[in-house]
Design a protein around this motif. Structure first.
Motif, PDB file in Angstrom:
ATOM      1  N   ASN A 155      50.262  39.615  37.973  1.00  0.00           N
ATOM      2  CA  ASN A 155      50.551  38.768  38.698  1.00  0.00           C
ATOM      3  C   ASN A 155      52.176  39.075  38.961  1.00  0.00           C
ATOM      4  O   ASN A 155      52.876  39.370  38.186  1.00  0.00           O
ATOM      5  CB  ASN A 155      50.364  37.339  38.251  1.00  0.00           C
ATOM      6  CG  ASN A 155      50.731  36.157  39.444  1.00  0.00           C
ATOM      7  OD1 ASN A 155      51.869  35.968  39.861  1.00  0.00           O
ATOM      8  ND2 ASN A 155      49.559  36.068  40.179  1.00  0.00           N
ATOM      9  N   LEU A 203      42.044  41.481  36.506  1.00  0.00           N
ATOM     10  CA  LEU A 203      42.141  40.072  37.101  1.00  0.00           C
ATOM     11  C   LEU A 203      43.582  40.013  37.525  1.00  0.00           C
ATOM     12  O   LEU A 203      44.491  40.224  36.883  1.00  0.00           O
ATOM     13  CB  LEU A 203      41.934  38.991  36.245  1.00  0.00           C
ATOM     14  CG  LEU A 203      40.610  38.862  35.385  1.00  0.00           C
ATOM     15  CD1 LEU A 203      40.693  37.750  34.690  1.00  0.00           C
ATOM     16  CD2 LEU A 203      39.699  38.851  36.706  1.00  0.00           C
ATOM     17  N   GLU A 230      45.885  36.537  42.361  1.00  0.00           N
ATOM     18  CA  GLU A 230      45.122  35.097  42.395  1.00  0.00           C
ATOM     19  C   GLU A 230      44.007  34.889  41.377  1.00  0.00           C
ATOM     20  O   GLU A 230      43.697  33.939  41.128  1.00  0.00           O
ATOM     21  CB  GLU A 230      44.870  34.599  43.936  1.00  0.00           C
ATOM     22  CG  GLU A 230      43.624  35.455  44.407  1.00  0.00           C
ATOM     23  CD  GLU A 230      44.153  36.667  45.169  1.00  0.00           C
ATOM     24  OE1 GLU A 230      43.393  37.571  45.446  1.00  0.00           O
ATOM     25  OE2 GLU A 230      45.477  36.954  45.092  1.00  0.00           O
ATOM     26  N   GLN A 231      43.515  35.967  40.942  1.00  0.00           N
ATOM     27  CA  GLN A 231      42.545  36.189  40.065  1.00  0.00           C
ATOM     28  C   GLN A 231      42.880  35.587  38.862  1.00  0.00           C
ATOM     29  O   GLN A 231      42.350  35.293  37.786  1.00  0.00           O
ATOM     30  CB  GLN A 231      41.577  37.516  40.119  1.00  0.00           C
ATOM     31  CG  GLN A 231      41.104  37.737  41.347  1.00  0.00           C
ATOM     32  CD  GLN A 231      40.440  39.305  41.509  1.00  0.00           C
ATOM     33  OE1 GLN A 231      40.892  40.023  40.686  1.00  0.00           O
ATOM     34  NE2 GLN A 231      39.587  39.598  42.210  1.00  0.00           N
ATOM     35  N   GLU A 280      43.965  33.654  36.659  1.00  0.00           N
ATOM     36  CA  GLU A 280      44.275  32.304  36.456  1.00  0.00           C
ATOM     37  C   GLU A 280      43.681  32.114  35.278  1.00  0.00           C
ATOM     38  O   GLU A 280      42.724  32.609  34.715  1.00  0.00           O
ATOM     39  CB  GLU A 280      43.667  31.271  37.457  1.00  0.00           C
ATOM     40  CG  GLU A 280      44.264  31.110  39.132  1.00  0.00           C
ATOM     41  CD  GLU A 280      45.438  30.998  38.945  1.00  0.00           C
ATOM     42  OE1 GLU A 280      45.774  30.178  38.018  1.00  0.00           O
ATOM     43  OE2 GLU A 280      46.252  31.173  39.951  1.00  0.00           O
ATOM     44  N   ALA A 327      39.989  31.995  34.432  1.00  0.00           N
ATOM     45  CA  ALA A 327      39.207  33.354  34.470  1.00  0.00           C
ATOM     46  C   ALA A 327      39.522  34.260  33.269  1.00  0.00           C
ATOM     47  O   ALA A 327      38.596  35.074  32.965  1.00  0.00           O
ATOM     48  CB  ALA A 327      39.401  33.885  35.890  1.00  0.00           C
TER      49      ALA A 327
END
Length: 373
Positions: free
Chosen positions: A284, A317, A320-321, A323, A326
């Motif tokens: 991220n 991931l 935005e994936q 998180e 998840a």
């Protein structure tokens, strides 16, 4: 030599060992870190000055970084010129410096081919203008560079020789005070301050979720010493200070000891693959930096293990994936599938064999040929 971050410092330190065996009186100067210092490197600036990732993040440090590059170039050209300059990774810093030095008659080598096969293919022209020779750590790269008239040598990946084919998990666990029967998740939120800023809280929140339904799960976090204080603070903010075993450095010991890892995309993912560990790769970053990078990707994968295997061997991931719910679920999916974990061990063993070469000797041979002109 210039190495711009922890992974580059590690690679450069290994290379310096080979260079010193060939030339015991070698003088090596420039920008480096602790692994290079162990080989007698004289660091005019520390490598962490360049450890910045992402367009927006670089802009914040742009003036300082450009100033360092200008001062280094002037010092190399106005004093006693080096026999060669070796840029270790950090292409955005090193290629421009190499181009100036090459134009002035200094022999230049670049160690680690920029990932033109993954994103930003336009850099091929910059590489040709900058590097007399490229030392490649992946076997498919020299042929790709040759298509564009760039001399290159495959030297293998140094880490493939440092990391044993069969890591000693039991010894690593003893070193960390872990029991043989523990299930251990290694959490690696990155080696840069910007990575820790964007990833550590997400990773620790995911660990908190896992702790609720798997109270016996152990969490170990290898922290760069310079980032330890920040990581400790984020652990407290996440309410996980008492549940996380945070250690200074020792990332290889932690990867050897763990059952699987939650890990930031980057060189550490290849290290985890060489330790044959299942992983969940996450990343991220600043929104604008992500939008720019996303449009320049050439492959569906971001993690090095997946790129090298040309398959989604491990989950990724991103943005935005990434998180906490998840991330936690992706870890559970591994823990609930022992046969899948065994299959990835075999896949990564094959990858390890393909990357094993006498890197220090091959790289030193290539540099000696370059110096002989």
């Amino acid at each position: 030599m210039v190495a711009g971050e922890a992974s580059g410092d590690l690679l450069a330190g290994l290379l310096l060992g080979g260079l010193r065996q060939r030339w015991p009186d070698l003088q090596a100067v420039g920008i480096g870190g602790p692994q290079m210092a162990l080989q007698g490197f004289d660091a005019w600036w520390p490598s962490d000055k360049l450890a910045v990732r992402g367009y927006v993040e670089v802009l914040r440090h742009y003036r300082e970084i450009v100033g360092i590059r200008r001062q280094l170039r002037d010092r190399l050209l106005q004093g006693e010129r080096p026999a060669a300059f070796i840029g270790v990774d950090a292409p955005d810093f090193n290629l421009g410096l190499e181009a100036d030095l090459k134009a002035a008659g200094v022999r230049t080598a670049h160690f680690v081919c920029p990932s033109i096969w993954a994103w930003r293919p336009e850099r091929i022209e910059k590489i040709r203008a900058s590097a007399d020779h490229v030392l490649c750590i992946f076997p498919f790269e020299p042929a790709l560079l040759a298509e564009h008239g760039i001399a290159a040598t495959y030297v293998g990946h140094p880490l493939a020789n440092v990391i044993p084919l069969e890591p000693d998990r039991a010894a690593a666990r003893r070193a960390l005070g872990l029991d043989e029967g523990d299930t251990v998740l290694a959490i690696l939120p990155g080696s840069r301050a910007s990575e820790v800023q964007y990833l550590a809280r997400r990773f620790f929140d995911a660990a908190a979720l896992l702790r609720r339904d798997r109270p016996g799960l152990r969490f170990v976090v290898p922290a760069m010493p310079a980032l330890r204080e920040r990581i400790d603070a984020i652990a407290r903010e996440a309410g996980m200070a008492d549940a996380l075993q945070i250690v200074n450095g020792q990332s290889h010991t932690v990867l050897a000891a763990c059952d699987l890892t939650l890990i930031a995309s980057g060189t550490a993912t290849l290290e985890a693959a060489l330790f044959k560990r299942p992983m969940v790769i996450a990343y991220n970053m600043n929104w604008l930096s992500w939008q720019i990078m996303r449009r320049q990707r050439l492959q569906p994968w971001v993690g090095l293990p997946n790129i090298l295997c040309q398959d989604f061997v491990v989950p990724e991931l991103l943005q935005e994936q990434a998180e906490a719910p998840a991330l936690a679920q992706a870890v559970r999916d591994w823990l609930d599938a022992p046969s899948r974990m065994q299959a990835v061990h075999a896949r990564f063993t094959d990858l390890h064999h393909s990357l094993r070469r006498d890197t220090a000797r091959l790289a030193t041979d290539a540099i000696e040929t370059l110096l002989e002109g």
